[in-house]
Design an enzyme around this catalytic site. Sequence first.
Site, mmCIF file in Angstrom:
data_model
loop_
_atom_site.group_PDB
_atom_site.id
_atom_site.type_symbol
_atom_site.label_atom_id
_atom_site.label_comp_id
_atom_site.label_asym_id
_atom_site.label_seq_id
_atom_site.Cartn_x
_atom_site.Cartn_y
_atom_site.Cartn_z
ATOM 1 N N LEU A 343 8.086 -49.023 -54.112
ATOM 2 C CA LEU A 343 8.650 -49.340 -55.420
ATOM 3 C C LEU A 343 8.958 -50.835 -55.551
ATOM 4 O O LEU A 343 9.352 -51.470 -54.575
ATOM 5 C CB LEU A 343 9.940 -48.527 -55.660
ATOM 6 C CG LEU A 343 9.751 -47.129 -56.268
ATOM 7 C CD1 LEU A 343 8.814 -46.276 -55.450
ATOM 8 C CD2 LEU A 343 11.080 -46.426 -56.418
ATOM 9 N N CYS A 344 8.773 -51.336 -56.764
ATOM 10 C CA CYS A 344 9.023 -52.766 -57.006
ATOM 11 C C CYS A 344 10.503 -53.025 -57.223
ATOM 12 O O CYS A 344 10.917 -53.426 -58.314
ATOM 13 C CB CYS A 344 8.226 -53.231 -58.218
ATOM 14 S SG CYS A 344 6.495 -53.402 -57.833
ATOM 15 N N THR A 345 11.297 -52.775 -56.199
ATOM 16 C CA THR A 345 12.712 -53.120 -56.243
ATOM 17 C C THR A 345 13.202 -53.337 -54.815
ATOM 18 O O THR A 345 12.819 -52.573 -53.904
ATOM 19 C CB THR A 345 13.572 -52.029 -56.925
ATOM 20 O OG1 THR A 345 14.936 -52.207 -56.517
ATOM 21 C CG2 THR A 345 13.132 -50.628 -56.545
#
Length: 398
Positions: A343-345
């Site tokens: 995930l892009c976090t």
Amino acid sequence: MNPKAFGPIPPEFRDLAALPWLDEPTPAYVYDFAIVAARIARLRAALPDAVAVHYAIKANPLPALLKAIAPLVDGLDVASAGEMDRALDVMAAKAISFAGPGKRDAEIELAIRAGVTINVESESEAQRALAIGGLIEMRPRLAVRVNPDFELRGSGMKMGGRASPFGVEAQHVAGLVKRLILGGAEWRGLHIFAGSQSLDTQAVIETQAATVALAARIAEEAHRAPPLVNLGGGFGIPYFPGDTPLDVEAIGAALGEEIGKLRTSYAIELGRWLVGEAGVYLARVVDRKQSQGETFLVVDGGLNHHLAATGNFGTVVRRNYPVAVAHRLQDPAEEVVTIVGPLCTPLDRLADRVALPTTRVGDVIAIFASGAYGASASPAAFLGHPPARELLVGADHA
Ligand SMILES: *Cc1c(COP(=O)(O)O)cnc(C)c1O
């Protein structure tokens, strides 16, 4: 770089390499029901006979698990109409109780029609339940959730001893009980839940003693013995370095002394302790990369499947769950890696600087102690990746 420690791998999994489901497609949760059955057997042996064992299904509501666990427990505790549906598929309504704030009228009506006990969380919810019962001409079965005037020490999530959306203030419960009975309800008793994830044996013992004493006080004020006292649960499991398991035998022995002080039926309701250690989350290494001297393993699932392992579900300080390279549990550690999801976090961190055997792309990472508050407590829709598969094994031997 100094590695950070990770939590204890449950003893049942120390021989992980021998387990047939290691080659299942990932990402996946695997729950070994033999471990759940063993936990229940141990708990029953430890507890006085007069104490029933309930499973709080929000810890893991997988239908196959509910089907397997139902014959081994005395009741199921649910917290929504959706959970109630699943529970009614496997358990008689009279052994189901429905707690949780904000029950909608439609949920209350469904519960009354089914014959499920509603644990009322407030005066106004109690009044709504009575009104709905009157309207549909059915007698509601109501228990009163008590907001205790104490909390479970060492508890990860405190649910007592303070202002709370849960339960009715202890000093108002006896009055409410009288009104419920006058209003035509079948009074099913008291529900007192003081906290979750405690690993402090003495604190659990003291909380249970205080719970029995509180129930006795309310019974005296109401001039009636509650048909059932649900003592809550709150039993924790080891997740992090240094965590040690609860002594349930000591808890059971102490409870045996206490329950003599109020003669009625008792239940404890556990989620995490029954199922948490039975689950493993498996994710496959998709990429390895170096960044400024650190090695990152990017795996095919993260907080979208397992929010708790990333430290974003009720923990104050992020610490590492027990973790291993699935096929190399016995191999020595060779490198320090940080394991992240896709995930892009930056929140998507499953393990932070842990020492593991060297991995290649395609290897499987196992995260243990993942049977409770895993798949169903994670934001699966976030970023649109497919959900984790969930697999129950070992149910045929239970
Ligand atoms: C969540 C919950 C449980 C289960 O708690 P665990 O810590 O998983 O044992 C039990 N009772 C109530 C009312 C709950 O809300």
